[in-house]
Design an enzyme around this catalytic site. Sequence first.
Site, PDB file in Angstrom:
ATOM      1  N   CYS A  58       0.626  -1.105   0.024  1.00 53.90           N
ATOM      2  CA  CYS A  58      -0.111  -0.150  -0.160  1.00 53.90           C
ATOM      3  C   CYS A  58       0.846   1.323   0.100  1.00 53.90           C
ATOM      4  CB  CYS A  58      -1.129  -0.010   1.107  1.00 53.90           C
ATOM      5  SG  CYS A  58      -2.260   1.172   0.941  1.00 53.90           S
ATOM      6  N   HIS A  62      -3.789  -5.580   1.075  1.00 54.88           N
ATOM      7  CA  HIS A  62      -3.620  -6.030   2.433  1.00 54.88           C
ATOM      8  C   HIS A  62      -3.978  -7.403   2.474  1.00 54.88           C
ATOM      9  CE1 HIS A  62      -2.510  -1.870   3.814  1.00 54.88           C
ATOM     10  NE2 HIS A  62      -3.476  -1.478   3.036  1.00 54.88           N
TER      11      HIS A  62
END
Length: 492
Positions: free
Chosen positions: A328, A431
């Site tokens: 991310c 994630h």
Amino acid sequence: MVQGTTSDAGKSILVTALCRILARHKVGVAPFKPQNMALNSAVTIEGGEIGRAQAVQAEACYLPASVAMNPVLLKPNSDCGSQVIVNGRAIGNMQAKEYHEFKPELLETVTDAHRALQEKYSVVVVEGAGSPAEINLREHDIANMGFAERVDCPVIIVADIDRGGVFAHLLGTYELLSESEQQRVKGFVINRFRGDVSLLESGLRWLEERTSVPVLGVIPYIQNLHIEAEDSISQNQKDNAASRYQQLKVVIPAYPRASNHTDFDVLRMHPQVDCQFMKGVQQFNGADLIILPGSKSVRSDLQWLIESGWQAIIERHLRLGGKVVGICGGFQMLGKAIHDPDAVESAAGSSNALSLLNMETTLTGEKTLRNVQGVSVDKHIPVTGYEIHAGVSQGEALDSPVFSISHKDSSETFFDGAINQDNTVLGTYIHGVFDQPELLDSLLQWAGLATVEAFDYPAYRGQQIDRLATEVEKALPFELLKSLLSLPVEKA
């Protein structure tokens, strides 16, 4: 409602345990936290964002996470300000005073969300935030007694005896409540007790006589328990005896606004992996893999990373044959530059990044929130996870993606991530990539672990919730819970 004498007193853990106990007894139950402040978050079944702890509590109920379970989430992006997320969607950034004045408008929001859960489930277990005795926050409170008073909710108060001063914590908290708030306190719970409970009995009697509130139970200190942390990086590591086979060293720079560090709990629990979070480069003594985690304030964390000396460490690590992964915000840092023209996270401007991948990222006001599924491009290994990010990345590096994925509610396929030509630097927006056993094995082999021992982290996480619930039920038997909840038990 479970309230605590302090932050980290055991509210999240106790709610998780109660949810699993009730669910195992076939009671329809759901978790709820009106207001959460955390950098660990999850994407819900509706495609919204809630605190990670409520997603874990939903798992304890055998439910998918829903935005109704945490209608207000605050994600700190400075010492005095946070991004405010309401019903799963970011509505903007607010300074602390501005948010305090905004809270009365949110009371209906949290009440409506709670009511929606009450209409679906026999029991809603509510988690408070911080302490109900924070006098400066009593006005406009939506997180503790203000909410309990609004919905007429009975309360139990938990304290962590492992911190010391448990009787002062419980008595002080109780005496700082108003008379009407005291009347809704149905009991105290003492958490994380080590030793012989009989040694506590005189203190328990004194507390009950002083307050006329019963001590409902004393929960023991559960050794080597792993439940995902709500926000702060958990200090729990795997048992040393289980760590004797560690063969791969992983280091994660712990920058100030690191988020979703629960992505790496699986590495901290894996018997062959030594996974450490580090702040200062002086602690670094080599690694096989360096991971850059997500960030709530990616440009300022990038600046911290460079000024702290981590850029030089990472470059040397790669020269010596190490591997690097960015997740991310960490993925964005691997590129050449990060642009924030609209001041989405901080002051408008651009930052030079680590230049390990040929791409640039522009932060955007609209956050990407989605659950995804797909396969790895190289080996077609299944992947599931979720995306939570503000920003769009572009550049030649993306021509070598890591995953081919789709939204869970769409058949459209697109690509995610990037890997460099030397096969040493990998980045992804997803994630949870380490949570899946087959993909975990592949990534650990890529990082240098020759023979990988199978480790099913989702199964392990479920076993740990069951272990927690079993221990808590010994201290708080189901018959006691039925009495507290005024149950006739209804089948889910």
